[in-house]
Design a protein around this motif. Structure first.
Motif: not given
Length: 368
Positions: A105-119
């Motif tokens: 029930g809450y507002d959601f705003v998407p932003v560009p994804k940032v993903c840190l790869a391992r290792p």
């Protein structure tokens, strides 16, 4: 919920007056007694502002339930205290938060994804600075439009660009850490945060001590094990046909939690014992949350059974805990908090040990 409510009131003290009580601590090595801590925080509830005053709060945290559900618990409590407040979640369009938050029930705003790869030295991370910059700029634009009074980060890479955008924009930042050992994001944000809410005393050493408030993990289990629902009624929610079965008082429900995303090692291990349990015991029911990532794979292998409830994700978590006699789970911080709140016996699984056993078994089979 007393500690959660008290922590929210303390949060309002921070928002309205920029003042905060000194760090709350217990004796070294002692468990966190939330009900004992609440009175220390409760006097600061007197500073809560006029409910009619417009307030906008942005929450950032996602990727898995361990970061999303604490944010939702905070949002629920804020909504209860200030019904007129505008609460907006920022996260990625492809993450679990994009479905869970709107359904709550809450507002959601998407932003560009940032993903840190391992290792960390992976070639995939060469583009990380550009991804982070792009997401920070996009998050700053959203914050400029919303003009929140405070941004609350609950960890994970999803929250990093939003929180850094808040810092650059001069918006007050508060972070919440669920674990004993903090993640990279919260450690990076700590020097810029106004206040840091912690679940455990052991975590204080990783942050500036004067900013820390230890108040436990916020949780959505408002009434412990199911909001007053009886065990039999909760079981009927998952197994409607159980009302027609000849069950005695020894009927047991095993709740299997592999995490919100899913732990493949745990799913593989439980596949080996699941049907043994159902075949040998006529009074055992199994509620099995596989995680969204592995649901289709498990569903293809698992057989349909009237005493097996298979699902990628549990929305009615309070009912699941109310129905359960035993919880088998990976040992995530939020899951452990919920199990303690529900007061259920549990078996906590070391996934590393399971993974090593499975690898050894497959190597043995390949050798044959």
């Amino acid at each position: 919920m007393a500690a959660t409510t008290a922590a929210v009131f303390s949060f309002y003290k921070l928002v309205d007056c920029h003042l905060f009580p000194s760090t709350v601590r217990s004796f070294p090595g002692s468990p966190i007694h939330l009900r004992c801590r609440a009175p220390h925080l409760r006097p600061h509830a007197l500073a809560v502002g006029d409910p009619s005053t417009e307030l906008c709060v942005v929450l950032a945290g996602g990727g898995s339930g361990g970061h999303i559900f604490p944010a939702l618990a905070i949002a629920d409590e804020l909504s209860a205290v200030r019904p007129n407040a505008r609460i907006v979640f920022l996260g990625t369009a492809t993450g679990m938060e994009s479905e869970v938050v709107p359904s709550a029930g809450y507002d959601f705003v998407p932003v560009p994804k940032v993903c840190l790869a391992r290792p960390f030295l992976s070639p995939l991370n060469l583009l990380l600075p550009f991804q982070l910059l792009r997401s920070i700029v996009a998050s700053a634009a959203v914050l400029s439009r919303l003009r929140p009074k405070v941004v609350v980060g609950t960890g994970a890479y999803v929250s990093a660009p939003v929180c850094f955008a808040a810092i650059i924009s001069g918006i007050m930042l508060v972070i919440q850490e669920q674990n004993c050992y903090p993640g990279i994001t919260n450690r990076a944000l700590a020097p810029y945060a106004e206040k840091i809410f912690l679940a455990f005393n052991a975590c204080i050493k990783y942050f500036p001590r004067d900013k820390c408030v230890v108040c436990g993990n916020p949780r959505r289990l408002s009434s412990g094990s199911g909001g007053g629902v009886s065990k039999s009624d909760a079981r009927l929610h998952f197994f409607p046909e159980s009302g027609n079965m000849n069950l005695d008082e020894r009927a047991l429900v095993v709740l299997v939690l592999g995490g919100s995303i899913g732990a493949n090692a745990m799913n593989l291990a439980f596949l080996e014992v699941c049907y043994d349990m159902l075949a040998k015991q006529n009074n055992i029911f199994i509620i099995w949350q596989t995680g969204a990532k592995w649901f289709e794979d498990v569903k293809r292998v698992a057989k349909v059974h009237p005493r097996l409830f298979l699902t990628p994700f549990l929305d009615a978590m309070e009912l699941a805990y109310a129905a359960a006699d035993l919880v088998v789970s990976r040992a995530g911080a939020m899951t452990c908090t919920e199990i303690l709140t529900a007061g259920k016996p549990s078996i906590l699984v070391n996934l590393d040990a399971i993974t090593l056993q499975l690898i050894a078994r497959y190597k043995l089979l390949e050798g044959q």
